[in-house]
Scaffold this motif. Structure first.
Motif, PDB file in Angstrom:
ATOM      1  N   MET A   1       0.814  -0.481   0.450  1.00  0.00           N
ATOM      2  CA  MET A   1       0.491  -0.180   0.196  1.00  0.00           C
ATOM      3  C   MET A   1       0.723   1.212   0.327  1.00  0.00           C
ATOM      4  O   MET A   1       1.620   1.563   0.766  1.00  0.00           O
ATOM      5  N   LEU A   2       0.528   2.321  -0.683  1.00  0.00           N
ATOM      6  CA  LEU A   2       1.362   3.604  -0.650  1.00  0.00           C
ATOM      7  C   LEU A   2       0.540   4.791  -0.686  1.00  0.00           C
ATOM      8  O   LEU A   2      -0.730   4.574  -1.112  1.00  0.00           O
ATOM      9  N   GLY A   3       0.503   5.688  -0.024  1.00  0.00           N
ATOM     10  CA  GLY A   3       0.388   6.684   0.548  1.00  0.00           C
ATOM     11  C   GLY A   3       1.071   7.978   0.338  1.00  0.00           C
ATOM     12  O   GLY A   3       2.308   7.927   1.592  1.00  0.00           O
ATOM     13  N   TYR A   4       0.312   9.331   0.702  1.00  0.00           N
ATOM     14  CA  TYR A   4       0.780  10.591   0.833  1.00  0.00           C
ATOM     15  C   TYR A   4      -0.046  11.777   1.020  1.00  0.00           C
ATOM     16  O   TYR A   4      -0.977  11.409   0.649  1.00  0.00           O
ATOM     17  N   SER A   5       1.067  12.609   1.300  1.00  0.00           N
ATOM     18  CA  SER A   5      -0.034  14.080   1.600  1.00  0.00           C
ATOM     19  C   SER A   5       0.841  15.182   0.838  1.00  0.00           C
ATOM     20  O   SER A   5       2.573  15.480   1.306  1.00  0.00           O
ATOM     21  N   LEU A   6       0.756  15.727   0.074  1.00  0.00           N
ATOM     22  CA  LEU A   6       1.131  17.118  -0.820  1.00  0.00           C
ATOM     23  C   LEU A   6       0.175  18.432   0.362  1.00  0.00           C
ATOM     24  O   LEU A   6      -0.524  18.438   0.615  1.00  0.00           O
ATOM     25  N   TYR A  31       3.413  -2.780   3.907  1.00  0.00           N
ATOM     26  CA  TYR A  31       3.350  -4.269   3.412  1.00  0.00           C
ATOM     27  C   TYR A  31       2.820  -5.352   4.532  1.00  0.00           C
ATOM     28  O   TYR A  31       3.095  -4.840   5.023  1.00  0.00           O
ATOM     29  N   GLN A  32       1.645  -5.530   4.340  1.00  0.00           N
ATOM     30  CA  GLN A  32       0.813  -6.229   5.161  1.00  0.00           C
ATOM     31  C   GLN A  32       1.190  -7.275   4.811  1.00  0.00           C
ATOM     32  O   GLN A  32       1.184  -7.566   3.610  1.00  0.00           O
ATOM     33  N   PHE A  33       0.928  -8.680   6.243  1.00  0.00           N
ATOM     34  CA  PHE A  33       1.467  -9.785   6.237  1.00  0.00           C
ATOM     35  C   PHE A  33       1.046 -10.965   7.148  1.00  0.00           C
ATOM     36  O   PHE A  33       0.210 -10.027   7.909  1.00  0.00           O
ATOM     37  N   LEU A  34       1.123 -11.956   6.863  1.00  0.00           N
ATOM     38  CA  LEU A  34      -0.087 -12.730   8.161  1.00  0.00           C
ATOM     39  C   LEU A  34      -1.050 -13.479   8.037  1.00  0.00           C
ATOM     40  O   LEU A  34      -1.941 -12.669   6.761  1.00  0.00           O
ATOM     41  N   ASN A  35      -1.582 -14.000   8.314  1.00  0.00           N
ATOM     42  CA  ASN A  35      -2.781 -14.453   7.923  1.00  0.00           C
ATOM     43  C   ASN A  35      -3.608 -12.978   8.230  1.00  0.00           C
ATOM     44  O   ASN A  35      -3.945 -12.654   9.289  1.00  0.00           O
ATOM     45  N   SER A  40       1.515  -5.697   9.558  1.00  0.00           N
ATOM     46  CA  SER A  40       2.390  -4.550   8.656  1.00  0.00           C
ATOM     47  C   SER A  40       3.764  -4.019   9.033  1.00  0.00           C
ATOM     48  O   SER A  40       3.951  -3.602  10.511  1.00  0.00           O
ATOM     49  N   LEU A  41       4.261  -3.616   7.902  1.00  0.00           N
ATOM     50  CA  LEU A  41       5.489  -2.732   8.218  1.00  0.00           C
ATOM     51  C   LEU A  41       5.483  -1.435   7.245  1.00  0.00           C
ATOM     52  O   LEU A  41       5.149  -1.704   6.247  1.00  0.00           O
ATOM     53  N   ARG A  42       5.110  -0.870   8.481  1.00  0.00           N
ATOM     54  CA  ARG A  42       5.569   1.071   7.021  1.00  0.00           C
ATOM     55  C   ARG A  42       6.740   1.509   8.035  1.00  0.00           C
ATOM     56  O   ARG A  42       6.675   1.496   8.481  1.00  0.00           O
ATOM     57  N   PHE A  43       6.879   2.286   5.973  1.00  0.00           N
ATOM     58  CA  PHE A  43       8.173   3.159   6.457  1.00  0.00           C
ATOM     59  C   PHE A  43       7.648   3.736   5.789  1.00  0.00           C
ATOM     60  O   PHE A  43       7.284   4.165   4.977  1.00  0.00           O
ATOM     61  N   GLN A  44       7.475   5.038   6.647  1.00  0.00           N
ATOM     62  CA  GLN A  44       7.085   6.684   6.247  1.00  0.00           C
ATOM     63  C   GLN A  44       8.070   7.940   6.410  1.00  0.00           C
ATOM     64  O   GLN A  44       9.153   7.653   7.344  1.00  0.00           O
ATOM     65  N   ALA A  45       7.624   8.725   5.463  1.00  0.00           N
ATOM     66  CA  ALA A  45       8.799  10.056   6.003  1.00  0.00           C
ATOM     67  C   ALA A  45       7.934  11.264   5.996  1.00  0.00           C
ATOM     68  O   ALA A  45       6.852  11.320   5.120  1.00  0.00           O
ATOM     69  N   PHE A  46       8.505  11.904   6.272  1.00  0.00           N
ATOM     70  CA  PHE A  46       7.590  13.430   6.309  1.00  0.00           C
ATOM     71  C   PHE A  46       8.667  14.244   6.186  1.00  0.00           C
ATOM     72  O   PHE A  46       9.852  14.310   6.526  1.00  0.00           O
ATOM     73  N   ASP A  47       8.089  15.027   4.862  1.00  0.00           N
ATOM     74  CA  ASP A  47       8.710  16.619   5.274  1.00  0.00           C
ATOM     75  C   ASP A  47       9.716  16.470   4.031  1.00  0.00           C
ATOM     76  O   ASP A  47      10.772  16.756   4.582  1.00  0.00           O
ATOM     77  N   ILE A  48       9.414  15.490   3.513  1.00  0.00           N
ATOM     78  CA  ILE A  48      10.584  15.014   1.807  1.00  0.00           C
ATOM     79  C   ILE A  48      11.461  15.971   1.584  1.00  0.00           C
ATOM     80  O   ILE A  48      13.035  15.997   0.999  1.00  0.00           O
ATOM     81  N   PHE A  49      10.750  17.266   1.806  1.00  0.00           N
ATOM     82  CA  PHE A  49      11.479  18.098   1.151  1.00  0.00           C
ATOM     83  C   PHE A  49      12.075  19.379   1.863  1.00  0.00           C
ATOM     84  O   PHE A  49      13.014  20.278   1.553  1.00  0.00           O
ATOM     85  N   ARG A  71      11.530  23.498  15.196  1.00  0.00           N
ATOM     86  CA  ARG A  71      10.353  22.451  14.032  1.00  0.00           C
ATOM     87  C   ARG A  71      11.356  20.947  13.878  1.00  0.00           C
ATOM     88  O   ARG A  71      12.620  21.343  13.267  1.00  0.00           O
ATOM     89  N   LEU A  72      10.835  19.883  14.153  1.00  0.00           N
ATOM     90  CA  LEU A  72      10.948  19.150  13.792  1.00  0.00           C
ATOM     91  C   LEU A  72      11.370  18.424  11.701  1.00  0.00           C
ATOM     92  O   LEU A  72      10.106  18.923  11.578  1.00  0.00           O
ATOM     93  N   GLY A  73      12.178  18.936  11.153  1.00  0.00           N
ATOM     94  CA  GLY A  73      12.225  18.719   9.615  1.00  0.00           C
ATOM     95  C   GLY A  73      12.147  17.660   9.200  1.00  0.00           C
ATOM     96  O   GLY A  73      12.014  16.818   9.681  1.00  0.00           O
ATOM     97  N   ARG A  74      12.651  17.059   7.890  1.00  0.00           N
ATOM     98  CA  ARG A  74      12.679  15.532   7.606  1.00  0.00           C
ATOM     99  C   ARG A  74      13.128  14.719   8.149  1.00  0.00           C
ATOM    100  O   ARG A  74      14.505  14.509   9.097  1.00  0.00           O
ATOM    101  N   TYR A  75      12.509  13.680   8.184  1.00  0.00           N
ATOM    102  CA  TYR A  75      12.188  12.685   9.533  1.00  0.00           C
ATOM    103  C   TYR A  75      11.925  11.388   8.615  1.00  0.00           C
ATOM    104  O   TYR A  75      10.778  11.014   8.192  1.00  0.00           O
ATOM    105  N   PHE A  76      12.036  10.150   9.346  1.00  0.00           N
ATOM    106  CA  PHE A  76      12.158   8.409   8.198  1.00  0.00           C
ATOM    107  C   PHE A  76      11.715   8.041   9.632  1.00  0.00           C
ATOM    108  O   PHE A  76      12.114   7.583  10.868  1.00  0.00           O
ATOM    109  N   MET A  77      10.528   6.940   9.350  1.00  0.00           N
ATOM    110  CA  MET A  77      10.389   6.424  10.733  1.00  0.00           C
ATOM    111  C   MET A  77       9.565   4.480   9.941  1.00  0.00           C
ATOM    112  O   MET A  77       9.129   4.616   9.385  1.00  0.00           O
ATOM    113  N   LEU A  78      10.206   3.341  10.894  1.00  0.00           N
ATOM    114  CA  LEU A  78      10.029   2.619  10.819  1.00  0.00           C
ATOM    115  C   LEU A  78       8.908   1.605  11.781  1.00  0.00           C
ATOM    116  O   LEU A  78       9.684   1.883  12.636  1.00  0.00           O
TER     117      LEU A  78
END
Length: 115
Positions: A1-6, A31-35, A40-49, A71-78
């Motif tokens: 699954m892919l999503g974004y906010s602009l 990515y969603q898995f198991l029965n 789910s395993l999610r990789f997120q990127a905030f304030d990419i620019f 402010r918290l600038g660009r960051y990533f979260m798994l």
């Protein structure tokens, strides 16, 4: 699954040395898995620019106040999510407290000497 906010914010009146019209892009890949997709395993990127600088201008009467906020600038979260739930698909038999077995529901059994 892919999503974004602009989000594009347009401000007027700041000096040319300040990037006061930020474009904020956040995105995730999941990515969603198991029965029944209970994990789910999610990789997120905030304030990419990396444009969220936290600048505000307040104009009241003859005062103009420019404020810069750290402010918290660009960051990533798994993240990993596991839904723990158990639904049997049928309702308990016997009414409110599951048929009168055990010591009762949330409130517990009756207290005191009389029954």
């Amino acid at each position: 699954m892919l999503g974004y906010s602009l989000t594009q914010t347009i401000n007027h009146g700041f000096s040319s040395t300040v990037k006061a019209n930020p474009t904020l892009l956040s995105s995730y890949l999941e990515y969603q898995f198991l029965n029944k997709h209970i994990a789910s395993l999610r990789f997120q990127a905030f304030d990419i620019f990396d444009q969220n600088k936290g600048i505000t201008r307040t104009a009241v009467g003859n005062q103009i106040i420019d404020t810069r906020t750290n402010r918290l600038g660009r960051y990533f979260m798994l993240s990993f999510t596991l839904r723990l739930q158990k639904f049997t698909g049928s309702r308990p038999q016997g009414g409110r407290n599951g048929g009168g077995k055990g010591f009762g529901g949330f409130g517990g059994g009756r207290r005191g000497g009389r029954g």
